[in-house]
Design a protein around this motif. Structure first.
Motif, PDB file in Angstrom:
ATOM      1  N   ALA A 483       2.712 -10.584 -52.500  1.00 21.02           N
ATOM      2  CA  ALA A 483       1.959 -11.830 -52.651  1.00 21.02           C
ATOM      3  C   ALA A 483       0.491 -11.552 -52.946  1.00 21.02           C
ATOM      4  O   ALA A 483      -0.143 -12.246 -53.757  1.00 21.02           O
ATOM      5  CB  ALA A 483       2.096 -12.678 -51.393  1.00 21.02           C
ATOM      6  N   ALA A 484      -0.070 -10.540 -52.281  1.00 16.80           N
ATOM      7  CA  ALA A 484      -1.477 -10.194 -52.503  1.00 16.80           C
ATOM      8  C   ALA A 484      -1.671  -9.454 -53.821  1.00 16.80           C
ATOM      9  O   ALA A 484      -2.609  -9.738 -54.576  1.00 16.80           O
ATOM     10  CB  ALA A 484      -1.988  -9.347 -51.344  1.00 16.80           C
ATOM     11  N   ARG A 485      -0.779  -8.508 -54.120  1.00 14.54           N
ATOM     12  CA  ARG A 485      -0.955  -7.671 -55.309  1.00 14.54           C
ATOM     13  C   ARG A 485      -0.642  -8.390 -56.606  1.00 14.54           C
ATOM     14  O   ARG A 485      -1.304  -8.170 -57.628  1.00 14.54           O
ATOM     15  CB  ARG A 485      -0.054  -6.430 -55.211  1.00 14.54           C
ATOM     16  N   ARG A 486       0.375  -9.235 -56.583  1.00 15.27           N
ATOM     17  CA  ARG A 486       0.904  -9.782 -57.829  1.00 15.27           C
ATOM     18  C   ARG A 486       0.774 -11.286 -57.971  1.00 15.27           C
ATOM     19  O   ARG A 486       0.998 -11.813 -59.069  1.00 15.27           O
ATOM     20  CB  ARG A 486       2.395  -9.429 -57.957  1.00 15.27           C
ATOM     21  N   GLU A 487       0.425 -11.990 -56.883  1.00 12.94           N
ATOM     22  CA  GLU A 487       0.483 -13.456 -56.942  1.00 12.94           C
ATOM     23  C   GLU A 487      -0.781 -14.139 -56.419  1.00 12.94           C
ATOM     24  O   GLU A 487      -0.771 -15.311 -56.103  1.00 12.94           O
ATOM     25  CB  GLU A 487       1.712 -13.944 -56.159  1.00 12.94           C
TER      26      GLU A 487
END
Length: 558
Positions: A483-487
């Motif tokens: 969620a943090a890295r990609r969204e």
């Protein structure tokens, strides 16, 4: 999805053909449609993607059987055709569910519903037809789905589909099909496809001004949430897709109030219930709720999701809690139907959202106002699209971009009826030797499609992330990192309410402080938070939980 830093830099450096304000399903749809026609597109969202109505829907992709009562035949027909299309475009995210209208006790099937279902069948007929020969011709196509006509089933079959009906000795039931989804995951998937066509998207950026060049809307000024800094996005076209907030964004050049919509919010409340208290199996049930009103109970993420209400709402729209009256109304209908005694203290979650209904000045209640989408163009050229529903987002977006191409004198037809929304997981996408919580693979396949592989690769790299976020639930800690890295997730609430849906279906499991703290610390490791920031996030989550009424049982226990 590119990082927030990359998106912010691109927006400040480049000039765009189109800037879209609003990161819900409508804004996402406009971004995809415009980008796929060759326009350069920037999209900004004040809060988080899908944070407003697009995360607070009934989780259905449907024609809207109850809209037939208001003779909104065009809306129902349009939605039914979009329903069939979305099953084809996003088969891992939009899936058919059997719906039952049972007759129990001395009651008989409501013939008016039977008439409505006949109309539903007819209007669901697609352009390629629904006769036996047509269904046979297309049934071999991958992901092809076309619903059978509704039929009457006996009580035994009804009870087999919905075990909670068994003690009620149903005599018969109408059986028909509609579809379900995860509304936020659909938003994120559409945004991902828009990025694939070159769009740049950013959350945590509040539009404070519509820029003006010679009396024409020429971009927007924003405040970035993390830094508080102002930045500008220059664009030839400005699209306001902020839903229930649509009448708050006004260009300086506004000749008449009629150029912008007058939003009349309507609150819809939903509750979630453990299947231990109400076992509806894998089918949905239409439940009488007094007078001519009905509610639904449907299976969603291992819970029963029940809703919805439809009442005028005049409060603050940024955080909308379910009212006690609405919750009581839903539980009264469920208990009256199933002979249960479910109370607010038994709920696993609750939420409310506001629909962006458009007022025509008629004093009638919101239930009598049409759900049709409306497109407005101001004297400055800013386009505002609002109203409508989740199911018809693609058509709403096409209407906006059609207007832009018409103004530009550009020939570029809509392509989104043939652009896949993600891709289903293949068998090897879900392979791992790690021991995962029950149901995790299936949930990953639904939520991410083939991108589930990225979650499992992370689990294999860091096995501690293969643990569940909350006890007894299939959501994995690795999803917090993804969620943090990609969204572009920036908060605990982003993760618990939107990247996963634990805040809506697992409120009791989140009462343990260590559960939420693990989420905050895992997210903080990715975003560079110190202990002080982690503590702030924990306090912020508690405030959001209470302000939005996500855990009614906890509130009663205090």
């Amino acid at each position: 999805m590119i990082s927030r830093d990359q998106a912010l830099a691109a927006m400040q450096e480049d000039r765009f053909d189109v800037v879209v304000v609003g990161g819900g399903i409508t804004g996402a749809g406009v971004a995809l449609d415009a980008a796929s026609r060759g326009y350069s597109v920037a999209l900004v969202e004040r809060g988080d993607f899908g944070q407003g109505t697009s995360s607070r829907s009934s989780k259905m992709v449907h024609g809207g059987l109850r809209y037939l009562q208001n003779f909104d035949l065009g809306l129902v027909r349009e939605a039914l055709l979009e329903r069939q299309l979305l099953v084809r475009l996003a088969p891992h995210l939009v899936y058919p569910t059997p719906f039952l209208v049972p007759a129990v006790g001395e009651g008989r099937r409501d013939r008016r519903i039977g008439i409505g279902l006949n109309m539903y069948d007819v209007m669901a007929t697609s352009r390629i037809g629904r006769g036996r020969s047509q269904r046979s011709e297309h049934s071999s196509e991958p992901d092809y789905w076309s619903p059978d006509r509704h039929r009457t089933i006996d009580g035994e079959e009804a009870a087999a589909l919905i075990p909670a009906l068994s003690p009620l000795d149903p005599s018969s039931a109408y059986l028909f099909y509609d579809c379900q989804t995860d509304d936020v995951r659909l938003v994120l998937t559409v945004l991902g496809e828009a990025e694939r066509f070159g769009a740049v998207v950013l959350n945590g950026a509040e539009v404070t001004e519509v820029l003006d060049e010679g009396g024409r809307a020429a971009g927007v000024a924003c405040i970035e949430a993390e830094s508080g800094e102002r930045f500008e996005i220059r664009a030839d076209n400005v699209v306001n897709a902020t839903g229930v907030w649509a009448d708050r964004i006004r260009p300086g050049e506004l000749l008449a109030e009629e150029e912008i919509p007058k939003i009349r919010p309507s609150r819809g409340t939903h509750v979630t219930i453990s299947t231990d208290d109400l076992d509806i199996g894998q089918a949905a049930c239409i439940v009488p709720a007094g007078g001519d009103r009905t509610i639904f109970a449907l299976p969603w993420y291992g819970r029963v999701l029940a809703g919805t209400t439809d009442n005028d709402y005049e409060g603050e729209i940024d955080q909308v809690p379910p009212s006690e009256d609405d919750v009581s109304y839903l539980l009264h209908a469920l208990n009256g139907m199933f002979g249960t005694s479910i109370g607010p203290s038994d709920l696993t979650g609750a939420y409310a959202g506001v629909r962006p209904l458009i007022s025509s000045g008629d004093p009638k209640k919101s239930v009598d106002i049409s759900r049709k989408a409306e497109l407005y163009e101001t004297s400055s050229g800013m386009l505002t699209i609002t109203g409508g529903k989740l199911t018809t987002f693609r058509r709403m977006a096409a209407e906006v971009v059609d207007r832009i191409t018409e103004r530009d004198g550009r020939e570029a037809e809509c392509r989104t009826d043939d652009i896949p929304l993600g891709m289903s997981a293949r068998p090897n996408d879900l392979e791992t030797e790690l021991e995962l919580p029950d149901g995790s693979r299936e949930q990953l396949a639904f939520r991410y499609g083939h991108a589930a592989r990225a979650v499992l690769d992370l689990c294999e790299e860091r096995p501690e992330l293969a643990e569940p976020i909350a006890p007894g639930r299939p959501d994995l800690l690795a999803e917090v990192v993804i969620a943090a890295r990609r969204e572009q997730s920036r908060s605990v609430a982003d993760v618990l309410l939107r990247r996963t849906r634990l805040g809506l279906v697992a409120a009791p499991e989140l009462r343990a402080g260590e559960t939420v703290e693990r989420v905050a610390r895992t997210l903080g490791e990715e975003l560079g938070w110190n202990d002080s920031r982690v503590a702030e996030e924990l306090d912020a989550w508690a405030s959001i939980r209470d302000a939005e009424g996500l855990d009614p049982a906890r509130a009663l226990a205090k």
